[in-house]
Design an enzyme around this catalytic site. Structure first.
Site, PDB file in Angstrom:
ATOM      1  N   LYS A  58       0.828  -1.222   0.000  1.00  0.00           N
ATOM      2  CA  LYS A  58       0.000   0.000   0.000  1.00  0.00           C
ATOM      3  C   LYS A  58       0.857   1.264   0.000  1.00  0.00           C
ATOM      4  CE  LYS A  58      -2.163  -0.547   3.863  1.00  0.00           C
ATOM      5  NZ  LYS A  58      -1.773  -1.776   4.501  1.00  0.00           N
ATOM      6  N   ARG A  67      -9.373   0.505   9.326  1.00  0.00           N
ATOM      7  CA  ARG A  67      -8.899  -0.840   9.645  1.00  0.00           C
ATOM      8  C   ARG A  67      -9.935  -1.648  10.409  1.00  0.00           C
ATOM      9  NH1 ARG A  67      -3.094   0.509   9.184  1.00  0.00           N
ATOM     10  NH2 ARG A  67      -1.932  -1.379   9.558  1.00  0.00           N
ATOM     11  N   ARG A 109      11.766  -6.313   4.933  1.00  0.00           N
ATOM     12  CA  ARG A 109      11.650  -4.924   5.383  1.00  0.00           C
ATOM     13  C   ARG A 109      12.246  -4.754   6.781  1.00  0.00           C
ATOM     14  NH1 ARG A 109       5.786  -2.141   5.371  1.00  0.00           N
ATOM     15  NH2 ARG A 109       5.609  -2.831   7.509  1.00  0.00           N
ATOM     16  N   ARG A 136      12.056  -1.524  11.390  1.00  0.00           N
ATOM     17  CA  ARG A 136      10.868  -0.987  12.051  1.00  0.00           C
ATOM     18  C   ARG A 136      10.541  -1.821  13.286  1.00  0.00           C
ATOM     19  NH1 ARG A 136       5.676   0.370   8.374  1.00  0.00           N
ATOM     20  NH2 ARG A 136       4.647  -0.889   9.948  1.00  0.00           N
ATOM     21  N   ARG A 186      -0.016  -8.752  13.547  1.00  0.00           N
ATOM     22  CA  ARG A 186      -0.648  -7.749  12.675  1.00  0.00           C
ATOM     23  C   ARG A 186      -1.463  -8.407  11.573  1.00  0.00           C
ATOM     24  NH1 ARG A 186       4.483  -5.392  11.554  1.00  0.00           N
ATOM     25  NH2 ARG A 186       3.770  -4.286   9.722  1.00  0.00           N
TER      26      ARG A 186
HETATM   27  P1  ADP Z   1       1.324  -1.940   8.312  1.00  0.00           P
HETATM   28  O1  ADP Z   1       0.113  -1.825   7.440  1.00  0.00           O
HETATM   29  O2  ADP Z   1       2.537  -2.431   7.601  1.00  0.00           O
HETATM   30  O3  ADP Z   1       1.079  -2.649   9.602  1.00  0.00           O
HETATM   31  P2  ADP Z   1       1.107   0.883   9.016  1.00  0.00           P
HETATM   32  O4  ADP Z   1       2.212   1.843   8.868  1.00  0.00           O
HETATM   33  O5  ADP Z   1      -0.114   1.087   8.208  1.00  0.00           O
HETATM   34  O6  ADP Z   1       1.792  -0.491   8.705  1.00  0.00           O
HETATM   35  O7  ADP Z   1       0.656   0.780  10.550  1.00  0.00           O
HETATM   36  C1  ADP Z   1       1.568   0.516  11.590  1.00  0.00           C
HETATM   37  C2  ADP Z   1       0.829   0.468  12.934  1.00  0.00           C
HETATM   38  O8  ADP Z   1       0.206   1.750  13.196  1.00  0.00           O
HETATM   39  C3  ADP Z   1      -0.331  -0.523  13.017  1.00  0.00           C
HETATM   40  O9  ADP Z   1       0.085  -1.841  13.335  1.00  0.00           O
HETATM   41  C4  ADP Z   1      -1.177   0.118  14.136  1.00  0.00           C
HETATM   42  O10 ADP Z   1      -0.632  -0.141  15.411  1.00  0.00           O
HETATM   43  C5  ADP Z   1      -1.050   1.595  13.855  1.00  0.00           C
HETATM   44  N1  ADP Z   1      -2.133   2.076  12.963  1.00  0.00           N
HETATM   45  C6  ADP Z   1      -2.001   2.553  11.697  1.00  0.00           C
HETATM   46  N2  ADP Z   1      -3.194   2.864  11.165  1.00  0.00           N
HETATM   47  C7  ADP Z   1      -4.115   2.559  12.120  1.00  0.00           C
HETATM   48  C8  ADP Z   1      -5.526   2.630  12.182  1.00  0.00           C
HETATM   49  N3  ADP Z   1      -6.267   3.055  11.138  1.00  0.00           N
HETATM   50  N4  ADP Z   1      -6.138   2.255  13.336  1.00  0.00           N
HETATM   51  C9  ADP Z   1      -5.435   1.835  14.386  1.00  0.00           C
HETATM   52  N5  ADP Z   1      -4.098   1.722  14.389  1.00  0.00           N
HETATM   53  C10 ADP Z   1      -3.434   2.075  13.282  1.00  0.00           C
END
Ligand code: ADP
Length: 192
Positions: A13, A88, A127, A133, A144
């Site tokens: 994404k 999400r 990654r 990260r 996740r």
């Molecule tokens: P990925 O999709 O690779 O897990 P993101 O950068 O989108 O990475 O998100 C990293 C973390 O940030 C998530 O695991 C969560 O803890 C938090 N996060 C991001 N977007 C949301 C959301 N819409 N609602 C709740 N937590 C979020």
């Protein structure tokens, strides 16, 4: 053009959103990036989010909505956006609908990038090495993916039922996937 990008962690994404941003000339709004910026700044919100993110759990809906409201209050989102990492769960999907309705906006498509779990795990292991990260440890990645399957699957169903879902195969070269997305959203028809 107003787009929502859906897909598991590691589905690409973020990478595709960065390209779409250039192509469509609209801002890329990544809730993960917004949260990581708060964590890096050591803000009260960041302090609250840090542990939750490291575990791979979702940060509270309330915090996310506040952050998004803030971001959408900026002028650059008026002509479009690419939203990455939100919604999400179903509550967030409903909150987004409401937020956009309040702003008198509608999004054009929810694009789901599909990649099977085996490949996701491989990508995220890569990654983890490259970027280090905090939430790319094997335990956090597994968690996740579970959170994604449980909480985000209903979001995909929600958009499908609303006739807003576009499914794009996320396996292949970056260029191939990008071309598929562009073809699927047909921007020449949707711009403006
Ligand atoms: P990925 O999709 O690779 O897990 P993101 O950068 O989108 O990475 O998100 C990293 C973390 O940030 C998530 O695991 C969560 O803890 C938090 N996060 C991001 N977007 C949301 C959301 N819409 N609602 C709740 N937590 C979020």
């Amino acid at each position: 053009m107003r787009l929502v990008l859906l897909g598991a962690p590691g589905s690409g994404k973020g990478t595709q959103a960065a390209r779409l941003k250039e192509y469509l000339d609209v801002p890329h709004i990544s809730t993960g990036d917004l949260l990581r910026a708060e964590v890096a700044a050591g803000s009260p919100l960041g302090l609250q989010a840090k542990e939750v993110m490291a575990r791979g759990d979702l940060v509270s809906d309330e915090i996310l909505l506040g952050m998004l409201r803030d971001r959408f209050s900026r002028d650059d989102t008026r002509n479009g956006f690419i939203l990455d990492g939100y919604p999400r769960n179903l509550a967030q999907a409903a909150a987004l609908d409401q937020l956009l309705a309040d702003l008198g906006q509608k999004f054009d498509a929810a694009v789901q990038l599909t990649v099977d779990n085996e490949q996701i795990i491989e990508r995220l292991a890569g990654r983890a090495k490259a970027e280090g990260r905090a939430d790319d440890s094997p335990e956090s990645v597994r968690h996740r993916l579970n959170v994604y399957d449980q909480q985000t699957a209903p979001v995909i169903e929600f958009y499908r039922q609303h006739g807003q879902l576009t499914v794009v195969d996320g396996v292949g070269s970056l260029d191939d996937v990008f071309t598929r997305i562009v073809e699927a959203i047909a921007p020449e028809k949707a711009v403006g």
